[in-house]
Design a protein around this motif. Sequence first.
Motif, short mmCIF file in Angstrom:
data_model
loop_
_atom_site.label_atom_id
_atom_site.label_comp_id
_atom_site.label_asym_id
_atom_site.label_seq_id
_atom_site.Cartn_x
_atom_site.Cartn_y
_atom_site.Cartn_z
N GLU A 40 -40.54 38.49 47.25
CA GLU A 40 -39.49 38.51 48.28
C GLU A 40 -38.40 37.49 47.99
O GLU A 40 -37.21 37.79 48.11
N TRP A 41 -38.79 36.27 47.59
CA TRP A 41 -37.80 35.25 47.24
C TRP A 41 -37.00 35.67 46.01
O TRP A 41 -35.78 35.51 45.97
N HIS A 42 -37.67 36.23 45.02
CA HIS A 42 -36.97 36.66 43.80
C HIS A 42 -35.93 37.72 44.14
O HIS A 42 -34.80 37.68 43.64
N GLU A 43 -36.29 38.68 44.98
CA GLU A 43 -35.35 39.73 45.39
C GLU A 43 -34.16 39.12 46.14
O GLU A 43 -33.01 39.50 45.90
N TYR A 44 -34.44 38.20 47.05
CA TYR A 44 -33.36 37.55 47.81
C TYR A 44 -32.41 36.79 46.89
O TYR A 44 -31.19 36.95 46.97
N LEU A 45 -32.96 35.97 46.02
CA LEU A 45 -32.13 35.15 45.12
C LEU A 45 -31.29 36.02 44.20
O LEU A 45 -30.11 35.74 43.96
N ALA A 50 -49.53 20.07 55.28
CA ALA A 50 -48.90 21.39 55.17
C ALA A 50 -47.97 21.63 56.36
O ALA A 50 -46.86 22.15 56.20
N GLY A 51 -48.39 21.24 57.54
CA GLY A 51 -47.55 21.40 58.73
C GLY A 51 -46.29 20.56 58.65
O GLY A 51 -45.20 21.03 59.02
N ARG A 52 -46.40 19.33 58.19
CA ARG A 52 -45.22 18.46 58.04
C ARG A 52 -44.24 19.06 57.03
O ARG A 52 -43.03 19.10 57.27
N LEU A 53 -44.76 19.51 55.90
CA LEU A 53 -43.89 20.07 54.87
C LEU A 53 -43.22 21.36 55.34
O LEU A 53 -42.04 21.58 55.09
N LYS A 54 -43.95 22.19 56.05
CA LYS A 54 -43.37 23.43 56.58
C LYS A 54 -42.24 23.10 57.56
O LYS A 54 -41.18 23.72 57.53
N ALA A 55 -42.44 22.09 58.41
CA ALA A 55 -41.41 21.68 59.35
C ALA A 55 -40.18 21.13 58.64
O ALA A 55 -39.06 21.24 59.13
N GLU A 56 -40.38 20.55 57.44
CA GLU A 56 -39.27 20.02 56.65
C GLU A 56 -38.53 21.11 55.88
O GLU A 56 -37.50 20.84 55.27
N GLY A 57 -39.09 22.32 55.83
CA GLY A 57 -38.40 23.41 55.17
C GLY A 57 -39.08 23.99 53.95
O GLY A 57 -38.53 24.87 53.29
N VAL A 58 -40.28 23.51 53.61
CA VAL A 58 -41.00 24.09 52.49
C VAL A 58 -41.27 25.56 52.82
O VAL A 58 -41.64 25.90 53.93
N SER A 59 -41.05 26.41 51.85
CA SER A 59 -41.21 27.85 52.07
C SER A 59 -42.05 28.46 50.95
O SER A 59 -41.69 28.34 49.77
N PRO A 60 -43.14 29.13 51.29
CA PRO A 60 -43.96 29.76 50.26
C PRO A 60 -43.16 30.78 49.45
O PRO A 60 -42.35 31.53 50.01
#
Length: 133
Positions: free
Chosen positions: A97-102, A57-67
């Motif tokens: 939040e992502w839906h509103e942003y997009l 999870a830490g590696r993926l978050k550092a790569e840009g994965v966003s909940p």
Amino acid sequence: MVDPSLFKSLPLPLMPKGRIPTEHEEQRAFVSIFRKGFRPVRIFAIPNGGKRGKAEAGRLKAEGVSPGVPDLFVPEWLLWIEFKRQKKGTVSKEQKEWHEYLTAIGHSVKICKGAEDAREIVLNFVKEMEDLK
């Protein structure tokens, strides 16, 4: 533009009997018919979900994965698809939040409860796009 009649007529892959299909099973079925029915339009998955260990999870978050990022994206149409189980799925705070942003930046976000619902929602979306031309 692609003719949606093929997409509408394609049978969904068989789903398990006696239980509500998982979100994975529903999404997999939908992607299968989308890729056959809307060639050469591309669709791809955003692998944000799933259970992972802390290190992964830490590696993926550092790569840009966003909940909260929607499950599928159709770049040609600026269409994001959030998949949920047929009867049980809910949208999280991060997803909202992502839906509103997009939506604010001009993309479309559709929440679909199952593969058949996704088919109908995408067909309506394609019709609306055609009507705007």
